[in-house]
Design a protein around this motif. Structure first.
Motif, short mmCIF file in Angstrom:
data_model
loop_
_atom_site.label_atom_id
_atom_site.label_comp_id
_atom_site.label_asym_id
_atom_site.label_seq_id
_atom_site.Cartn_x
_atom_site.Cartn_y
_atom_site.Cartn_z
N THR A 155 0.82 -1.21 0.00
CA THR A 155 0.00 0.00 0.00
C THR A 155 0.86 1.27 0.00
O THR A 155 1.91 1.32 0.64
N THR A 156 0.38 2.26 -0.72
CA THR A 156 1.01 3.58 -0.79
C THR A 156 -0.03 4.63 -0.44
O THR A 156 -1.18 4.53 -0.86
N ALA A 209 0.46 11.61 2.88
CA ALA A 209 -0.24 10.69 3.78
C ALA A 209 0.47 9.33 3.76
O ALA A 209 1.08 8.95 2.77
N PRO A 210 0.36 8.58 4.87
CA PRO A 210 1.07 7.30 4.96
C PRO A 210 0.38 6.18 4.18
O PRO A 210 -0.78 6.30 3.80
N GLY A 211 1.12 5.09 4.01
CA GLY A 211 0.52 3.90 3.41
C GLY A 211 -0.57 3.33 4.31
O GLY A 211 -1.61 2.90 3.84
N THR A 268 4.25 2.26 1.96
CA THR A 268 5.05 3.38 1.50
C THR A 268 4.21 4.65 1.63
O THR A 268 3.05 4.67 1.21
N GLY A 269 4.79 5.67 2.18
CA GLY A 269 4.08 6.94 2.28
C GLY A 269 4.07 7.67 0.96
O GLY A 269 4.93 7.48 0.11
N GLY A 320 5.72 5.41 5.83
CA GLY A 320 4.97 4.24 5.38
C GLY A 320 3.81 3.91 6.31
O GLY A 320 2.71 3.60 5.88
N ILE A 321 4.07 3.96 7.62
CA ILE A 321 3.05 3.69 8.63
C ILE A 321 3.08 4.85 9.62
O ILE A 321 4.14 5.23 10.11
N GLY A 322 1.92 5.43 9.91
CA GLY A 322 1.90 6.52 10.87
C GLY A 322 0.87 7.58 10.55
O GLY A 322 -0.27 7.28 10.25
#
Length: 188
Positions: free
Chosen positions: A128-129, A134-136, A158-159, A165-167
């Motif tokens: 996911t991107t 915005a984050p993945g 992946t952001g 990427g996550i957050g």
């Protein structure tokens, strides 16, 4: 709206049929909330290769079961806002790769200025991107709260431009409140 997630009929994203398609034992159809979104509530099974040009919108609680060798391609991601939950399990693949339209939503999670909900990955391969800034997986741009639990499968997040990427999204929205929990044997 989902009346009772525990007794909701099982939805099936059928092979080689473009979304949105919802099949149930009562032959009911899911409804659009607008031309770009498809509501999810209850349990769904993905078979074969499915391409979705809509943003999937989790209302209350939803589970996506990925059957063996299936592939779910969601160009606008999966919206899971705070107060809602999504579980992804099984052995298939989810691909989320938004076209970067500056809509600032997480690949899986919150929209612009919106916190993400409870997301559990229990199996499958999730790639996911996030959209720009915005984050993945997590909160949308200008938001900071989210919850991700990984107990199985593989996650590649992946952001979008300038994001993790996550957050949370890139713009400061206060002190981060999100959480990441890894199950036994999971490696980050």
């Amino acid at each position: 709206r989902c009346q009772d997630p525990l007794t909701e009929d099982i939805g099936v994203f059928a092979r080689n049929v473009p979304l949105p398609v919802y099949l149930s034992t009562r032959d009911q159809k899911k409804q659009f909330i607008d031309e770009n979104t498809f509501d999810l509530c209850g349990i769904y099974s993905v078979r074969g290769n499915v391409n979705c040009d809509y943003r999937l919108n989790v209302i209350q609680n939803a589970t996506i079961y990925l059957e063996d060798n299936c592939q779910l391609n969601v160009s606008k991601g999966i919206h899971v806002k705070k107060g809602c939950s999504l579980t992804i399990m099984g052995n298939g693949t989810v691909n989320i790769n938004p076209p970067d339209r500056n809509e600032h939503y997480a690949g899986i999670g919150g929209n612009l200025r919106e916190n993400g909900g409870d997301i559990t990955i229990a199996g499958g391969t999730i790639i996911t991107t996030g959209d720009s800034c915005a984050p993945g997986i997590g909160a949308g741009y200008c938001a900071n709260d989210w919850k991700l639990t990984v107990t199985g499968g593989t996650v590649i997040a992946t952001g979008g431009m300038f994001a993790t990427g996550i957050g949370r999204g890139t713009k400061d929205a206060g002190w981060p409140k999100g959480s990441l929990t890894l199950g036994p044997g999971m490696i980050m």
